[in-house]
Design an enzyme around this catalytic site. Structure first.
Site, PDB file in Angstrom:
ATOM      1  CB  CYS A   1      -0.911   0.435   5.127  1.00  0.00           C
ATOM      2  SG  CYS A   1       0.734  -0.241   4.813  1.00  0.00           S
TER       3      CYS A   1
ATOM      4  CD  GLU B   1      -1.241  -2.216   2.311  1.00  0.00           C
ATOM      5  OE1 GLU B   1      -0.080  -2.643   2.098  1.00  0.00           O
ATOM      6  OE2 GLU B   1      -1.943  -2.644   3.236  1.00  0.00           O
TER       7      GLU B   1
ATOM      8  CB  CYS C   1      -0.538  -2.738   9.058  1.00  0.00           C
ATOM      9  SG  CYS C   1       0.580  -1.538   8.299  1.00  0.00           S
TER      10      CYS C   1
END
Length: 167
Positions: free
Chosen positions: A103, A72, A100
Site C-alpha cells: 500500500c 488503501e 504495508c
C-alpha cells in the site's frame, strides 16, 4: 464457523464545520468499524481532495478473497476513477493503520500528496514502521507522511479485534 462479533466501538460523527485531519481520520475510523463488522481486519481509509471526500473504503481481503484488497488500495482505485486521473497529487489519504509495503508503494505510484495514518506498524509498516519506502533515494515522488491522529482509538480497536480472533 464462528459468527463475527459486532464491533463494540461506536461510530463517531465528526463536525462538518471544521474539515481538518481529525475530521477525515474519524471517517476512516468509521470505515474500520465497517471492516470489523464484516469480519475483516479493522482498517479504514478515506481520500480527500481539498475538503471533498472522493473515496472511502475498508479492508476486504476475506470478502473478496484477494490479498490486495486493502483499504488503501481500494480507496486509491476509487479516487483515481473519481477524478479521472491516476495522479492523486492534490489528494490526502487518511488511514487507521500504517500502510504495508504494498500500500505504501501504491501511495507513491499514485503520487498522493499526503498520507496520514493513526497507528504505526513496526512489523509491516512501509512508511516508517518497518521500512521507509517514501524515502527511497531515487524515487521521483515522496508523499508527506504524518502519523498519530486518533492513534489511541485506532490502536485499541486493532488490539481488541486481534484478541477476539485469538480466542
Amino acid at each position: 464457523m464462528q459468527k463475527p462479533v459486532v464491533c463494540p466501538f461506536p461510530k463517531v460523527f465528526p463536525s462538518q464545520l471544521e474539515k481538518g485531519n481529525s475530521f477525515f481520520m474519524q471517517l476512516a475510523y468509521n470505515e474500520a468499524i465497517n471492516a470489523w463488522n464484516e469480519d475483516e481486519v479493522p482498517v479504514g481509509a478515506v481520500i480527500a481532495r481539498g475538503d471533498e471526500i472522493i473515496a472511502s473504503a475498508f479492508n476486504q481481503t476475506r470478502r473478496q478473497k484477494d490479498p490486495s484488497a486493502h483499504a488503501e488500495m481500494i480507496a486509491i482505485t476509487m479516487a483515481a476513477k473519481s477524478i479521472g486521473d491516476w495522479r492523486l497529487n492534490e489528494c490526502r489519504l487518511f488511514v487507521t493503520k500504517e500502510p504495508c509495503p504494498m500500500c505504501a508503494g501504491a501511495t507513491i505510484m499514485a503520487r498522493l500528496g499526503e498520507v496520514h495514518f493513526a497507528v504505526k506498524d513496526p512489523k509491516m509498516g512501509g512508511l516508517g514502521g518497518a521500512t521507509d519506502l517514501h524515502l527511497l533515494p531515487f524515487s521521483n515522488h515522496r508523499p508527506q507522511v504524518e502519523s498519530g491522529t486518533m492513534e489511541l482509538e485506532c490502536k485499541e480497536m486493532l488490539q481488541a479485534f486481534f484478541q477476539l480472533q485469538r480466542k
